[in-house]
Design a protein around this motif. Structure first.
Motif, PDB file in Angstrom:
ATOM      1  N   UNK A  27      10.672 -42.201  61.937  1.00 61.08           N
ATOM      2  CA  UNK A  27      10.305 -43.195  62.945  1.00 61.08           C
ATOM      3  C   UNK A  27      10.390 -42.558  64.324  1.00 61.08           C
ATOM      4  N   UNK A  28       9.693 -43.141  65.288  1.00 61.79           N
ATOM      5  CA  UNK A  28       9.761 -42.652  66.654  1.00 61.79           C
ATOM      6  C   UNK A  28      11.162 -42.890  67.214  1.00 61.79           C
ATOM      7  N   UNK A  29      11.614 -42.041  68.149  1.00 62.51           N
ATOM      8  CA  UNK A  29      12.993 -42.120  68.659  1.00 62.51           C
ATOM      9  C   UNK A  29      13.409 -43.505  69.125  1.00 62.51           C
ATOM     10  N   UNK A  30      12.507 -44.235  69.776  1.00 56.00           N
ATOM     11  CA  UNK A  30      12.890 -45.544  70.306  1.00 56.00           C
ATOM     12  C   UNK A  30      13.097 -46.595  69.216  1.00 56.00           C
ATOM     13  N   UNK A  31      12.734 -46.268  67.982  1.00 55.64           N
ATOM     14  CA  UNK A  31      12.891 -47.226  66.888  1.00 55.64           C
ATOM     15  C   UNK A  31      13.935 -46.796  65.868  1.00 55.64           C
ATOM     16  N   UNK A  32      14.718 -45.758  66.157  1.00 55.50           N
ATOM     17  CA  UNK A  32      15.690 -45.268  65.178  1.00 55.50           C
ATOM     18  C   UNK A  32      16.718 -46.328  64.803  1.00 55.50           C
ATOM     19  N   UNK A  33      17.052 -47.207  65.752  1.00 57.53           N
ATOM     20  CA  UNK A  33      18.016 -48.252  65.432  1.00 57.53           C
ATOM     21  C   UNK A  33      17.440 -49.308  64.499  1.00 57.53           C
ATOM     22  N   UNK A  34      16.127 -49.275  64.293  1.00 61.92           N
ATOM     23  CA  UNK A  34      15.457 -50.216  63.389  1.00 61.92           C
ATOM     24  C   UNK A  34      14.966 -49.522  62.112  1.00 61.92           C
ATOM     25  N   UNK A  35      15.398 -48.285  61.904  1.00 64.10           N
ATOM     26  CA  UNK A  35      14.872 -47.498  60.778  1.00 64.10           C
ATOM     27  C   UNK A  35      15.105 -48.179  59.435  1.00 64.10           C
ATOM     28  N   UNK A  36      16.214 -48.905  59.288  1.00 60.92           N
ATOM     29  CA  UNK A  36      16.521 -49.536  58.009  1.00 60.92           C
ATOM     30  C   UNK A  36      16.291 -51.035  58.021  1.00 60.92           C
TER      31      UNK A  36
ATOM     32  N   UNK B 257       7.449 -52.803  58.943  1.00 63.92           N
ATOM     33  CA  UNK B 257       6.632 -51.700  59.441  1.00 63.92           C
ATOM     34  C   UNK B 257       6.962 -51.467  60.905  1.00 63.92           C
ATOM     35  N   UNK B 258       6.808 -50.216  61.366  1.00 60.97           N
ATOM     36  CA  UNK B 258       7.101 -49.871  62.754  1.00 60.97           C
ATOM     37  C   UNK B 258       5.952 -49.027  63.301  1.00 60.97           C
ATOM     38  N   UNK B 259       5.666 -49.161  64.593  1.00 64.83           N
ATOM     39  CA  UNK B 259       4.590 -48.350  65.178  1.00 64.83           C
ATOM     40  C   UNK B 259       4.990 -46.887  65.264  1.00 64.83           C
ATOM     41  N   UNK B 260       4.010 -46.012  65.036  1.00 64.25           N
ATOM     42  CA  UNK B 260       4.186 -44.582  65.246  1.00 64.25           C
ATOM     43  C   UNK B 260       3.024 -44.098  66.114  1.00 64.25           C
ATOM     44  N   UNK B 261       2.924 -42.808  66.297  1.00 65.93           N
ATOM     45  CA  UNK B 261       1.890 -42.244  67.171  1.00 65.93           C
ATOM     46  C   UNK B 261       0.490 -42.495  66.632  1.00 65.93           C
ATOM     47  N   UNK B 262      -0.498 -42.278  67.500  1.00 64.52           N
ATOM     48  CA  UNK B 262      -1.923 -42.360  67.146  1.00 64.52           C
ATOM     49  C   UNK B 262      -2.348 -43.757  66.698  1.00 64.52           C
ATOM     50  N   UNK B 263      -1.607 -44.789  67.143  1.00 66.89           N
ATOM     51  CA  UNK B 263      -1.963 -46.157  66.808  1.00 66.89           C
ATOM     52  C   UNK B 263      -1.723 -46.526  65.360  1.00 66.89           C
ATOM     53  N   UNK B 264      -0.907 -45.767  64.631  1.00 64.68           N
ATOM     54  CA  UNK B 264      -0.633 -46.007  63.218  1.00 64.68           C
ATOM     55  C   UNK B 264       0.741 -46.650  63.041  1.00 64.68           C
ATOM     56  N   UNK B 265       1.127 -46.895  61.813  1.00 63.75           N
ATOM     57  CA  UNK B 265       2.427 -47.487  61.516  1.00 63.75           C
ATOM     58  C   UNK B 265       3.098 -46.748  60.365  1.00 63.75           C
ATOM     59  N   UNK B 266       4.430 -46.844  60.320  1.00 62.10           N
ATOM     60  CA  UNK B 266       5.187 -46.419  59.150  1.00 62.10           C
ATOM     61  C   UNK B 266       5.397 -47.669  58.311  1.00 62.10           C
ATOM     62  N   UNK B 267       5.057 -47.599  57.047  1.00 59.45           N
ATOM     63  CA  UNK B 267       5.057 -48.779  56.195  1.00 59.45           C
ATOM     64  C   UNK B 267       6.451 -49.351  55.993  1.00 59.45           C
TER      65      UNK B 267
END
Length: 229
Positions: free
Chosen positions: A50-59, A63-73
């Motif tokens: 996950x992107x650094x600003x979302x590490x506290x939400x990793x678990x 879904x969370x936003x990542x680079x290039x307008x995509x998401x981590x499922x």
């Protein structure tokens, strides 16, 4: 199940309670029961993807936003797709839509080889570096149009498509072994999407609806239709 580098084992231990809570409430209580899939989710440190600003939400099971307008499922969706594919250690798996590499890392715990394709150069380089840091060596990452698959590595025992499409390109269906399974979200951005599991048989494809989902669209140069029922 492959071991992670020793330097990362301590970091996994730090967040053990978060992972355990995710697995129990977000996966087991939602119907995921395959012990190998649960172990794979437990083995892979999602905070690395996950992107650094979302590490506290990793678990968090979202879904969370990542680079290039995509998401981590969402972890549940990754687990659902893995379970539906009925993965075994000898399998060769093709993934369309690498993203940050999280799902590929989970699949890598379950199968012999993972081939994953991503359109965005930045995400290709990012996922490669993360997989290398975790010393996950059975994943090959390629930049390109996933709708054409990976012909020279075919056939595949399983195919996972992490982007929504109304019609699955025939190239992908043709690269699936007889008896193999393909899981993909079917639909577009304006309508409901359903996660569908296709099983290739001697006479065509069997389909099973796994429920409603929401994915970013599959960007494809192909214009192929799914075979008729």
């Amino acid at each position: 199940m492959r071991d992670l580098p020793s330097k990362l084992q301590g970091q996994l231990s730090i967040r053990r309670a978060e992972r355990a809570r995710l697995i129990e409430t977000g996966l087991v209580q939602q119907g995921i029961s395959d012990p190998a899939v649960l172990a794979a989710i437990n083995q892979v440190p999602r905070e690395f993807f996950v992107d650094p600003e979302f590490k506290d939400k990793a678990y968090h099971n979202r879904a969370l936003p990542i680079a290039s307008g995509q998401t981590i499922s969402q972890p549940y969706i990754v687990a659902l797709m893995a379970e539906a594919l009925q993965l075994t250690p000898h399998f060769r798996l093709l993934e369309i839509g690498t993203g940050s590499g999280y799902a590929a890392a989970v699949y890598a715990q379950l199968v012999d080889q993972v081939f994953t394709i991503e359109r965005h150069d930045f995400l290709v380089n990012l996922s490669r570096s993360r997989l290398e840091e975790l010393q996950i060596e059975n994943v090959s990452v390629r930049c390109g149009d996933g709708s054409f698959g990976w012909p020279e590595a075919a056939p595949f025992d399983a195919i996972s498509i992490a982007a929504a499409t109304e019609d699955i390109p025939k190239q992908l269906l043709n690269q699936l072994t007889i008896g193999g399974k393909l899981v993909a979200p079917i639909g577009d951005q304006q309508s409901n999407q359903s996660l569908i599991c296709f099983k290739r048989t001697e006479g065509g494809f069997e389909k099973k609806d796994l429920g409603s989902v929401r994915f970013v669209p599959l960007i494809s140069d192909a214009d192929e239709d799914l075979p008729s029922d």
